[in-house]
Design an enzyme around this catalytic site. Structure first.
Site, PDB file in Angstrom:
ATOM      1  N   ASP A 193      -1.158 -37.356  20.374  1.00 31.45           N
ATOM      2  CA  ASP A 193      -1.634 -36.567  19.241  1.00 31.45           C
ATOM      3  C   ASP A 193      -0.550 -36.517  18.161  1.00 31.45           C
ATOM      4  OD1 ASP A 193      -3.319 -35.084  17.758  1.00 31.45           O
ATOM      5  OD2 ASP A 193      -3.189 -33.261  18.982  1.00 31.45           O
ATOM      6  N   LYS A 236     -11.688 -37.774  25.761  1.00 31.61           N
ATOM      7  CA  LYS A 236     -10.972 -36.586  25.264  1.00 31.61           C
ATOM      8  C   LYS A 236     -10.915 -35.469  26.303  1.00 31.61           C
ATOM      9  CE  LYS A 236     -10.016 -36.189  21.233  1.00 31.61           C
ATOM     10  NZ  LYS A 236     -10.656 -36.267  19.942  1.00 31.61           N
ATOM     11  N   CYS A 291      -9.303   5.060  10.694  1.00 32.21           N
ATOM     12  CA  CYS A 291      -8.931   3.800  10.074  1.00 32.21           C
ATOM     13  C   CYS A 291      -7.407   3.673  10.004  1.00 32.21           C
ATOM     14  CB  CYS A 291      -9.532   3.746   8.669  1.00 32.21           C
ATOM     15  SG  CYS A 291      -8.910   2.387   7.678  1.00 32.21           S
ATOM     16  N   TYR A 348       1.291 -49.028  20.778  1.00 33.96           N
ATOM     17  CA  TYR A 348       0.126 -49.284  21.632  1.00 33.96           C
ATOM     18  C   TYR A 348      -0.849 -50.308  21.062  1.00 33.96           C
ATOM     19  CZ  TYR A 348      -1.739 -45.632  18.542  1.00 33.96           C
ATOM     20  OH  TYR A 348      -2.095 -44.898  17.453  1.00 33.96           O
ATOM     21  N   LYS A 405      -3.690 -40.668  25.044  1.00 34.44           N
ATOM     22  CA  LYS A 405      -3.970 -40.682  23.608  1.00 34.44           C
ATOM     23  C   LYS A 405      -2.999 -39.692  22.979  1.00 34.44           C
ATOM     24  CE  LYS A 405      -7.732 -40.478  20.281  1.00 34.44           C
ATOM     25  NZ  LYS A 405      -7.158 -39.628  19.274  1.00 34.44           N
ATOM     26  N   CYS A 452      -9.533   3.907   0.788  1.00 37.26           N
ATOM     27  CA  CYS A 452      -8.908   3.013   1.772  1.00 37.26           C
ATOM     28  C   CYS A 452      -8.277   1.797   1.076  1.00 37.26           C
ATOM     29  CB  CYS A 452      -9.957   2.551   2.768  1.00 37.26           C
ATOM     30  SG  CYS A 452      -9.277   1.470   4.020  1.00 37.26           S
ATOM     31  N   CYS A 463      -6.101   3.929   6.240  1.00 37.25           N
ATOM     32  CA  CYS A 463      -6.156   5.126   5.380  1.00 37.25           C
ATOM     33  C   CYS A 463      -6.321   6.435   6.141  1.00 37.25           C
ATOM     34  CB  CYS A 463      -7.260   4.979   4.338  1.00 37.25           C
ATOM     35  SG  CYS A 463      -8.909   5.162   5.026  1.00 37.25           S
ATOM     36  N   GLU A 493      -4.372 -45.281  29.052  1.00 37.43           N
ATOM     37  CA  GLU A 493      -3.083 -44.761  28.558  1.00 37.43           C
ATOM     38  C   GLU A 493      -3.319 -43.451  27.815  1.00 37.43           C
ATOM     39  OE1 GLU A 493      -1.995 -47.144  24.816  1.00 37.43           O
ATOM     40  OE2 GLU A 493      -3.597 -48.291  25.736  1.00 37.43           O
ATOM     41  N   SER A 547     -10.583 -46.613  14.032  1.00 38.44           N
ATOM     42  CA  SER A 547     -10.474 -45.451  14.919  1.00 38.44           C
ATOM     43  C   SER A 547     -11.246 -45.711  16.207  1.00 38.44           C
ATOM     44  CB  SER A 547     -10.986 -44.213  14.211  1.00 38.44           C
ATOM     45  OG  SER A 547     -12.328 -44.415  13.870  1.00 38.44           O
ATOM     46  N   CYS A 559     -14.628   2.013   8.682  1.00 38.27           N
ATOM     47  CA  CYS A 559     -13.926   3.087   8.000  1.00 38.27           C
ATOM     48  C   CYS A 559     -14.879   3.744   7.008  1.00 38.27           C
ATOM     49  CB  CYS A 559     -12.734   2.481   7.258  1.00 38.27           C
ATOM     50  SG  CYS A 559     -12.008   3.591   6.061  1.00 38.27           S
TER      51      CYS A 559
END
Ligand code: IVH
Length: 700
Positions: free
Chosen positions: A128, A323, A417, A235, A126, A446, A420, A124, A91, A440
């Site tokens: 995803d 990034k 609420c 790549y 990246k 409720c 309820c 270049e 990576s 509430c």
């Protein structure tokens, strides 16, 4: 070949006829190519057919969506075989700031001992997507594998063979063994179409194009992959028998000459400044690319230098990923939905016109709370800036006020609420600060809070109903058999009604005996200690200790209820609550809110028909120790600590754990230590256990 009619001169009918013919033709070529390994046209001619179909579909949208359904794959395999990578798939290290790019270049130079002189890099996008290693032997595609853990991936050869853009046979004169690596990805348009199709078919909808690409590639049945429009950019490389170039950009050129797709935005750079400029240029084009990228990758161009630089842990020293920062997008706020949490908190959620932010399609965002909406003056219909950073819930950054519709008005946060209809309130804490959360007050009824409340009601320290654990409560709630606490006590009667179709004992997991035990456990709790009952109601800020204080003070549930239901702010009843030792205004308000809410009242009436809280001896306010703060220390001989404590509290005393200026009385038994010294220092009265019993009228 006759020249095809220009698309813009076709009628819809002509387009439909041609489209159908081309799809059939492509399908026939696909079968010859994939299943018979005997294509009868060149790749270029095949591509031209597909391009014509794409152009037809673009001009006549009603034809759309069929092209990518035309590559046929192989029969499903049981499960992916493992592939050991000849060269590990590593990576990249990440950087975010411009200075980090400069530092990267400086580090490379330091390592190579190249203080000055030219040093080239490539830059270049990246991509995803997900990386894939594709092995060609004598130009033939023989194997494709996912990255996996970097050392061992999954064999996805059959699936990769269905990707139109990846040649089964390389062009030109590739090395005998040639492992190309790159990214498999999905374009935005295809992602949207796929999700529409998935939705229409009631299938899984993908969160973003990357997930869609990964999900599509990792299909056991490659005919499914064949129906998913996947693309590829080459790549990098793995095992190569003879390198076709000596630089990174030379390798990209070689990929291209072999017929592999490469990213057109790959450039050669000669300084950190160049690299950053290219990064900015790509960032500016990002939204128009049609696929997701999450940064720019810089690589040392000279492969001999790459080899000298080598790797640190699992990343190359010769490359780095720059990034993009958290991404923002603008979209329209269609509505504000109020969700009610399991504890009654009302949370506003922005319902957005779907928009891709940083590679994820966002249609909901958090608005945090009422004050936040007011502070940002967020209104329904507004154009808003949405931000996503990593995995966090998308947020609304601000409103684009210039785009505000003429008739908009400030958002009014509901005061009841939505689940309820009970009043929803914002608490004021001890310091007089208003809670950001509106809650509430209809705890008992409720539906949004029901399961949580029922769980609490039945729990060990509350009603302690054996046989009604979390799982059973959820089950009965889902079946509609228990919605509120009172329902628990009518369960048996309803279950035994003549003519009832579905009896509990017939549900899976319940037998005759377990149902009998459950009903017996419920029956046993029709009579319950008052403090347990009060605690079981789940009133805000009324935990076990406060429930005990209230039980002792009022002695009966009816007395408690009467005062609390009248405890509006500034009332006499509120003052009485406030005067109970240990009960502050926050608790008093919680009690008032709960008992004043009419929805709760009705449920309490029902519950009181089923359950009898045992009256408790009420606290005496006229006892000789009422209102005094007492500390017990040392060993007690006639009472246990708990008994002494309960007794003192029943008599209106407050029991503290340590001696302070506020202490009125210390009851000391044998072995009392530092508390006794402290009491002497402060001049506090110290008495024995017998003195204590005598004083409260229990002695002798
Ligand atoms: S070069 C030895 N170039 O990013 C490193 N990777 O964070 C070789 N990726 O696993 C990788 N676009 O999936 C490289 N233009 C690009 C890339 C790229 C996307 C992915 C790749 C890799 C990950 C590393």
């Amino acid at each position: 070949m006759t020249q095809p009619t220009p698309i813009d001169q076709l009628t819809a009918r002509q387009a439909r006829v041609e489209h159908k013919r081309l799809i059939e033709e492509i399908e026939a070529h696909d079968i010859r190519y994939h299943q018979e390994d005997a294509p009868i046209i060149s790749d270029a001619d095949y591509d031209a057919l597909r391009q014509r179909v794409e152009a037809l579909e673009a001009a006549f949208p009603e034809l759309g969506g069929t092209l990518f359904a035309t590559r046929v794959g192989a029969a499903p395999s049981e499960k992916f075989a493992k592939v050991r990578h000849a060269v590990p798939m590593l990576s990249l290290g990440n950087v975010f700031a411009d200075e980090d790019v400069e530092e990267f270049v400086a580090r490379v130079r330091r390592f190579l001992g190249l203080a000055e002189g030219p040093l080239a890099f490539t830059a270049e996008p990246k991509i995803d997507g997900l990386s894939c290693s594709i092995r060609y032997v004598r130009g033939e595609l023989v194997q494709a594998a996912t990255r996996g853990d970097g050392f061992e991936g999954e064999d996805v050869t059959a699936n990769v063979r269905t990707i139109a853009e990846i040649p089964h046979k390389l062009h030109g004169a590739p090395p005998e063994i040639f492992e190309v690596r790159g990214e498999i990805y999905m374009r935005h348009v295809d992602f949207a179409t796929l999700n529409e199709r998935q939705m229409a078919a009631g299938e899984k909808v993908f969160a973003n194009p990357r997930n869609a690409a990964a999900g599509s590639l990792r299909q056991l049945d490659s005919t499914i992959t064949a129906r998913r429009p996947l693309h590829f950019f080459a790549y990098a490389w793995g095992e190569v028998s003879e390198m076709p170039a000596t630089t990174q950009h030379g390798m990209i050129g070689a990929f291209k000459s072999f017929g592999l797709p490469v990213n057109p935005r790959t450039v050669q750079c000669h300084s950190a400044k160049d690299m950053i400029a290219h990064y900015r240029a790509i960032e500016a084009q990002r939204a128009q690319l049609g696929y997701d990228i999450d940064g720019v990758v810089y690589k040392v161009d000279d492969l001999a230098l790459q080899a000298r630089l080598g790797f640190v842990s699992r990343s190359p020293r010769w490359a780095v990923a720059h990034k993009f920062p958290a991404q923002q997008a603008t979209t329209i706020l269609r509505d504000i939905e109020i969700q009610v949490g399991r504890t009654g908190a009302l949370t506003p959620v922005a319902k957005l016109e779907p928009v891709t932010v940083g590679g994820v399609v966002v249609s909901n965002a958090t608005l945090h709370n009422e004050d936040e909406i007011a502070r940002k003056d967020v209104r329904i219909g507004d154009t808003v800036v949405v931000q996503r950073a990593g995995d966090v819930i998308p947020q609304i950054v601000r409103v684009v006020e210039e785009k505000r519709p003429a008739q908009s008005h400030a958002y009014a946060f509901p005061e009841t609420c939505p689940a309820c209809g009970s009043l929803a309130v914002r608490e004021i804490d001890d310091k007089g600060e208003v809670d950001a959360v509106r809650r509430c007050t209809g705890g008992l009824i409720c539906p949004a809070q029901a399961v949580e409340r029922l769980r609490h009601f039945c729990s060990r320290n509350a009603m302690d109903i054996e046989g009604l654990g979390d799982k059973q409560i959820e089950f009965f709630f889902e079946k509609g058999l228990i919605k509120t606490p009172a329902d628990i006590f009518t369960l048996q009667q309803r279950d035994e009604e003549p003519g009832r179709m579905q009896r509990i004992r017939n549900f899976e997991g319940f037998g005759e005996t377990s149902v009998r035990n459950l009903f017996a456990a419920i029956e046993a709790r029709r009579s319950v200690a008052l403090n347990r009952f009060i605690f079981a109601l789940g009133i805000r800020h009324v935990g076990e200790t406060n429930a005990r204080r209230l039980a002792r003070h009022f002695g009966s549930f009816e007395a408690l209820r009467k005062v609390c239901a009248a405890a509006a702010p500034d009332s006499e009843a509120r003052a009485e609550l406030n005067n109970i030792s240990g009960i502050g205004d926050v608790v008093a308000e919680g009690l008032a809110d709960f008992f004043i809410e009419p929805h709760n009242e009705a449920e309490l009436d029902r519950l009181m028909r089923e359950v009898t809280p045992e009256p408790m001896e009420a606290v005496k306010t006229d006892s000789p120790v009422a209102g005094k703060t007492v500390v017990f220390t040392g060993a007690l001989e006639k009472l246990t600590r708990d008994e002494a404590k309960a007794q003192a509290e029943r008599l209106g005393a407050k029991v503290a754990g340590s001696v302070s200026k506020k202490t009125d009385l210390v009851v000391a038994g044998p072995g009392a230590g530092s508390k006794l010294t402290k009491a002497a220092e402060l001049g506090i009265e110290v008495i024995s256990e017998d003195d204590w019993l005598a004083r409260i009228g229990e002695g002798g």
